[in-house]
Design a protein around this motif. Structure first.
Motif, mmCIF file in Angstrom:
data_model
loop_
_atom_site.group_PDB
_atom_site.id
_atom_site.type_symbol
_atom_site.label_atom_id
_atom_site.label_comp_id
_atom_site.label_asym_id
_atom_site.label_seq_id
_atom_site.Cartn_x
_atom_site.Cartn_y
_atom_site.Cartn_z
ATOM 1 N N LEU A 137 -56.660 -59.866 32.286
ATOM 2 C CA LEU A 137 -57.196 -60.212 30.977
ATOM 3 C C LEU A 137 -58.031 -59.088 30.389
ATOM 4 C CD1 LEU A 137 -57.609 -62.327 28.765
ATOM 5 C CD2 LEU A 137 -59.571 -63.196 30.075
ATOM 6 N N PHE A 138 -58.783 -58.371 31.214
ATOM 7 C CA PHE A 138 -59.673 -57.318 30.727
ATOM 8 C C PHE A 138 -59.113 -55.921 30.967
ATOM 9 C CE2 PHE A 138 -62.595 -60.878 31.751
ATOM 10 C CZ PHE A 138 -63.044 -61.123 30.468
ATOM 11 N N ALA A 139 -57.825 -55.818 31.240
ATOM 12 C CA ALA A 139 -57.212 -54.525 31.498
ATOM 13 C C ALA A 139 -57.101 -53.704 30.222
ATOM 14 C CB ALA A 139 -55.829 -54.709 32.125
ATOM 15 N N ARG A 140 -56.911 -52.409 30.396
ATOM 16 C CA ARG A 140 -56.731 -51.546 29.240
ATOM 17 C C ARG A 140 -55.498 -51.954 28.441
ATOM 18 N NH1 ARG A 140 -57.129 -45.081 29.830
ATOM 19 N NH2 ARG A 140 -59.191 -45.756 30.517
ATOM 20 N N GLU A 141 -54.459 -52.409 29.142
ATOM 21 C CA GLU A 141 -53.260 -52.849 28.448
ATOM 22 C C GLU A 141 -53.564 -53.983 27.471
ATOM 23 O OE1 GLU A 141 -51.831 -51.815 32.696
ATOM 24 O OE2 GLU A 141 -53.666 -52.398 31.654
ATOM 25 N N THR A 142 -54.418 -54.919 27.887
ATOM 26 C CA THR A 142 -54.772 -56.046 27.026
ATOM 27 C C THR A 142 -55.512 -55.579 25.783
ATOM 28 O OG1 THR A 142 -54.962 -57.451 28.983
ATOM 29 C CG2 THR A 142 -55.946 -58.269 26.955
ATOM 30 N N LEU A 143 -56.445 -54.647 25.985
ATOM 31 C CA LEU A 143 -57.212 -54.139 24.853
ATOM 32 C C LEU A 143 -56.323 -53.365 23.879
ATOM 33 C CD1 LEU A 143 -60.376 -53.022 26.823
ATOM 34 C CD2 LEU A 143 -60.233 -54.915 25.206
ATOM 35 N N LEU A 144 -55.387 -52.580 24.406
ATOM 36 C CA LEU A 144 -54.479 -51.843 23.530
ATOM 37 C C LEU A 144 -53.514 -52.795 22.816
ATOM 38 C CD1 LEU A 144 -53.749 -48.696 25.708
ATOM 39 C CD2 LEU A 144 -55.131 -48.830 23.635
ATOM 40 N N LEU A 145 -53.152 -53.882 23.483
ATOM 41 C CA LEU A 145 -52.339 -54.894 22.818
ATOM 42 C C LEU A 145 -53.123 -55.532 21.672
ATOM 43 C CD1 LEU A 145 -49.748 -56.576 22.665
ATOM 44 C CD2 LEU A 145 -50.771 -58.136 24.355
ATOM 45 N N GLY A 146 -54.403 -55.817 21.917
ATOM 46 C CA GLY A 146 -55.252 -56.347 20.851
ATOM 47 C C GLY A 146 -55.378 -55.364 19.702
ATOM 48 N N ASN A 147 -55.508 -54.087 20.035
ATOM 49 C CA ASN A 147 -55.532 -53.034 19.017
ATOM 50 C C ASN A 147 -54.275 -53.090 18.148
ATOM 51 O OD1 ASN A 147 -53.968 -50.310 18.709
ATOM 52 N ND2 ASN A 147 -56.094 -49.668 18.464
ATOM 53 N N ASN A 148 -53.110 -53.209 18.796
ATOM 54 C CA ASN A 148 -51.840 -53.263 18.071
ATOM 55 C C ASN A 148 -51.755 -54.494 17.176
ATOM 56 O OD1 ASN A 148 -49.059 -51.604 19.577
ATOM 57 N ND2 ASN A 148 -51.180 -50.977 19.683
ATOM 58 N N ILE A 149 -52.191 -55.625 17.693
ATOM 59 C CA ILE A 149 -52.114 -56.869 16.915
ATOM 60 C C ILE A 149 -53.003 -56.791 15.676
ATOM 61 C CG2 ILE A 149 -52.663 -59.326 16.941
ATOM 62 C CD1 ILE A 149 -51.812 -59.330 19.913
ATOM 63 N N LEU A 150 -54.235 -56.314 15.855
ATOM 64 C CA LEU A 150 -55.151 -56.216 14.720
ATOM 65 C C LEU A 150 -54.631 -55.242 13.665
ATOM 66 C CD1 LEU A 150 -58.689 -56.252 16.390
ATOM 67 C CD2 LEU A 150 -57.785 -57.904 14.762
ATOM 68 N N LEU A 151 -54.142 -54.083 14.097
ATOM 69 C CA LEU A 151 -53.628 -53.101 13.144
ATOM 70 C C LEU A 151 -52.407 -53.638 12.395
ATOM 71 C CD1 LEU A 151 -54.052 -49.846 15.253
ATOM 72 C CD2 LEU A 151 -55.154 -50.313 13.063
ATOM 73 N N THR A 152 -51.574 -54.387 13.107
ATOM 74 C CA THR A 152 -50.398 -54.968 12.453
ATOM 75 C C THR A 152 -50.802 -56.029 11.442
ATOM 76 O OG1 THR A 152 -49.079 -54.558 14.446
ATOM 77 C CG2 THR A 152 -48.206 -56.126 12.860
ATOM 78 N N ILE A 153 -51.793 -56.847 11.778
ATOM 79 C CA ILE A 153 -52.283 -57.861 10.829
ATOM 80 C C ILE A 153 -52.872 -57.194 9.591
ATOM 81 C CG2 ILE A 153 -54.018 -59.659 10.479
ATOM 82 C CD1 ILE A 153 -53.630 -60.418 13.431
ATOM 83 N N ILE A 154 -53.653 -56.129 9.809
ATOM 84 C CA ILE A 154 -54.244 -55.403 8.672
ATOM 85 C C ILE A 154 -53.143 -54.821 7.797
ATOM 86 C CG2 ILE A 154 -55.644 -53.410 8.031
ATOM 87 C CD1 ILE A 154 -57.245 -53.896 10.631
ATOM 88 N N MET A 155 -52.116 -54.240 8.433
ATOM 89 C CA MET A 155 -51.001 -53.674 7.673
ATOM 90 C C MET A 155 -50.307 -54.745 6.835
ATOM 91 S SD MET A 155 -47.462 -53.418 7.424
ATOM 92 C CE MET A 155 -46.858 -53.950 9.014
ATOM 93 N N ILE A 156 -50.053 -55.897 7.423
ATOM 94 C CA ILE A 156 -49.380 -56.979 6.695
ATOM 95 C C ILE A 156 -50.234 -57.442 5.523
ATOM 96 C CG2 ILE A 156 -48.594 -59.373 6.876
ATOM 97 C CD1 ILE A 156 -47.780 -58.723 9.783
ATOM 98 N N MET A 157 -51.534 -57.535 5.735
ATOM 99 C CA MET A 157 -52.440 -57.936 4.663
ATOM 100 C C MET A 157 -52.399 -56.941 3.502
ATOM 101 S SD MET A 157 -55.654 -56.959 3.340
ATOM 102 C CE MET A 157 -56.290 -55.999 4.690
ATOM 103 N N VAL A 158 -52.437 -55.640 3.823
ATOM 104 C CA VAL A 158 -52.377 -54.619 2.769
ATOM 105 C C VAL A 158 -51.006 -54.632 2.098
ATOM 106 C CG1 VAL A 158 -52.520 -52.138 2.289
ATOM 107 C CG2 VAL A 158 -54.097 -53.185 3.922
#
Length: 667
Positions: free
Chosen positions: A352-373
């Protein structure tokens, strides 16, 4: 009487573009056929064809530039975008000041990236290199066809060409035009390389970590160029348009921001695919979407569907061509993805706290921001097309969604560098980050108390988030060098790619400070100023001494000579202008700036009110330079990442050259 080169240049440039189209067609077909049938001769033709493609496009670009420099107004594009009075530096930059020339610049950048791939990817498996170059050739066919059939920059005005040109748009007679479009296009077009690697990986079936390692430096460099290009556009608009803003969520501004957002997700996802062989299908999809958004930006700017100070207002038939090409690229890529990607399986797990999880969260947030814009950018166009009325989506919408999501993304950034691959304990995070958290909180809470008389909670939040990112990076460096015999030895052991990450993340923090504090603390005065009048803005006093006339090389101007005092002491003189250009009769505001690390003073002339009075715009803009400083730090981080020895060394043959085409290494 023999013809000189000025008379021949347009025809030679036209012929060079036709040859470029022939070579790009060969580049698309021959290496692809060779890779399919295992013909080394055809596969090895790719680098030579890429070299020829670049040479002829560069020659065509030179011919158009030569026509501008020598005022050949028989060329329609030159007559429309230049004038004999135009200074030489603007004659050169006018080459890409309009639709046709900027498209030729785009193709030149594409040819340059294609040649770079041919030179620096020689150690790749031969069939992989062949397919990558083939995809680049396909993209080139689309853009060369577009310029030759709909947007030819070498069209003549015959038999009676004009004696002089219409002039370059005064907005573009600036150093911003010289440097902004080339840098921005380097980023835009650079993502075509990532797209080419992704499609080549799908074609070969090699959806492993190798393709991610090969394409990662290209993605990083393209992202760095795009970061600087966007920052240059913001800086140019800030001092050139005269209203003092640096970003307005204009649709054309958004068109460059969309691929940057997904490109940021892509470079992080590539790291996971390379290191842990995870997110393989998702990374391929990001590569496709990043380049597709670059093409979408091209469509928005050149189709005529937008009205913007940044847009090339052209006839919609050209937009139909780009839209068709965009649909072909996106549709074909997603079809291939649908056929290939489902067979890829990732068997490696992570906590749950692995770097992979954090980078996945990074990807999800950036994708949501992109869709919003993206929604905010396209919704007015869709509503207008469906006859739902003219709808405007402005800064309130974007800020409502963008700022909280970016704030959350910055908060998560502190955890990423400290996380381990596969699993990280919560105790480790608490141990390493509680001190940065406390220090950042104290700095954030205290900053508004010392900076201004009025306490601004949003300023406290901005400084807290930026400090959190920066101090967490410092804490991570200290943790990593803790076992070194000396501080210097510990720092030497850290890789260039690690320093690249630190500098790029610190750049995000610096930009966040600039965006937040400039928005909160900007002081603006739109006033009437007479000769001898004093205007107070915080601790600065502005005094209009006199109004004078100034003659420029191709304009005349009214100039206000203003003295600035800080706390009663003389600081400097500022000389804003209102220019009228002789060829076109257009008027243009030339602002006066006093720049500093912590603030800018900004003065612009409005309209004359009487013989000795003008409407004036006077601004104090704290920390505005930090916006662009942060972008430069991000780009420098990209350069350091590519300079890492892992990317300088030739990639060995990790996948056999003679592997049968279509054999899936993941099966």
């Amino acid at each position: 009487m023999p013809l000189d080169f000025v008379q021949l240049a347009p025809e030679l440039g036209q012929f060079a573009l036709i040859l470029s189209l022939c070579l790009s067609t060969a580049l698309f077909l021959l290496p692809l056929i060779g890779a399919h049938y295992g013909s080394q001769l055809l596969m090895r033709s790719g680098p030579s064809l890429a070299t020829g493609f670049f040479f002829f496009v560069a020659f065509a670009f030179f011919c158009l530039t030569y026509s501008f420099i020598h005022d050949d107004f028989s060329v329609r594009y030159v007559a429309t975008n230049s004038n004999s009075l135009l200074p030489i530096q603007y004659k050169i930059s006018a080459v890409w000041g309009g639709h046709e020339g900027s498209l030729l610049l785009w193709i030149l950048m594409l040819a340059g990236w294609t040649l770079a791939v041919a030179i620096f990817s020689r150690s790749l498996p031969l069939d992989m290199q062949a397919r990558v170059l083939s995809v680049m050739g396909f993209v080139a066919i689309g853009f060369l066809s577009f310029i030759l059939f709909t947007s030819n920059p070498f069209d003549r005005i015959l038999p009676l060409p004009p004696q002089d040109g219409s002039d370059l748009n005064p907005l573009l007679q600036d150093i911003g035009l010289i440097i902004h479009p080339p840098v921005l296009y380097m980023g835009y077009v650079g993502f075509s390389v990532c797209f080419a690697f992704a499609i080549a990986a799908l074609l070969t079936g090699r959806l492993d970590s190798a393709w991610a390692r090969w394409s990662r430096p290209w993605a990083t460099m393209a992202w760095g160029f795009l970061s600087v290009g966007i920052a240059l556009g913001s800086w140019w608009a800030y001092y050139e348009l005269g209203w003092g803003g640096w970003w307005f969520w204009d649709p054309v501004e958004n068109a460059s921001f969309l691929p940057w957002l997904i490109g940021t997700a892509l470079i992080h996802s590539l790291a996971v695919t390379e290191k842990r062989s995870l997110f393989k299908s998702w990374t391929i999809l990001l590569a496709i979407f990043t380049f597709s958004l670059s093409l979408l930006g091209t469509f928005l700017v050149r189709s005529g569907v937008l009205t913007s100070v940044h847009a090339f207002a052209n006839d919609p038939e050209r937009g139909v061509f780009i839209l068709g090409f965009l649909l072909l690229v996106v549709g074909g890529s997603l079809t291939l993805y649908a056929l290939r990607a489902p067979v890829v399986k990732g068997s490696t797990g992570f906590g749950l706290f692995a770097r992979e999880t954090l980078l996945l969260g990074n990807n999800i947030l950036l994708t949501i921001i992109m869709i919003m814009v993206l929604i905010g950018t396209l919704y007015p166009l869709i509503a207008d097309a469906l006859n739902l009325g003219k709808i405007s989506v402005g800064p309130p919408y974007f800020n409502l969604f963008f700022l909280p999501l970016m704030g959350l993304l910055c908060l998560l950034m502190a955890f990423g560098p400290m996380a381990n691959w596969k699993r990280t304990s919560g105790k480790q995070f608490i141990t390493l980050l509680w001190k940065p958290w406390v220090i950042s909180l104290v700095i954030g809470l205290l900053f508004p108390l010392f900076y201004r008389d009025t306490y601004e909670p949003l300023a406290a939040l901005t400084v807290f988030i930026a400090s959190w990112v920066f101090i967490a990076l410092v804490a991570d460096i200290i943790y990593r060098i803790r076992n070194g015999s000396t501080l210097l030895n510990g720092l030497k052991k850290l890789s260039l790619s690690y320093y690249a990450m630190v500098i790029a993340h610190a750049g995000i923090a610096v930009t966040a400070v600039g965006v937040g504090l400039t928005s909160i603390y900007t002081e603006e005065r739109d006033i009437r100023m007479e000769v001898g009048q004093h205007v107070q803005v915080v601790e600065y006093e502005f005094v209009l001494n006199k109004l004078v006339k100034v003659n420029g090389p191709n304009y005349i101007a009214d100039e206000a000579q203003i003295s600035v005092f800080q706390d009663g002491k003389f600081l400097r003189d500022m000389k804003p202008q209102k220019r009228r250009y002789l060829a076109s009769g257009s008027t243009m505001t030339e602002v006066a700036l006093d720049v500093g690390f912590f603030r800018d003073l900004y003065v612009a002339m409005g309209e004359p009110l009487t013989d000795n009075a003008w409407a004036m715009r006077v601004h104090l803009k704290p920390f505005v330079r930090w916006i662009w400083l942060g972008a430069l730090m991000m780009a420098f981080g990209a350069v350091l990442a590519v300079a890492d020895k892992r990317y300088r060394k030739a990639i060995k043959q990790e996948v056999p050259v003679d592997m049968p085409a279509g054999k899936l290494v993941n099966e």
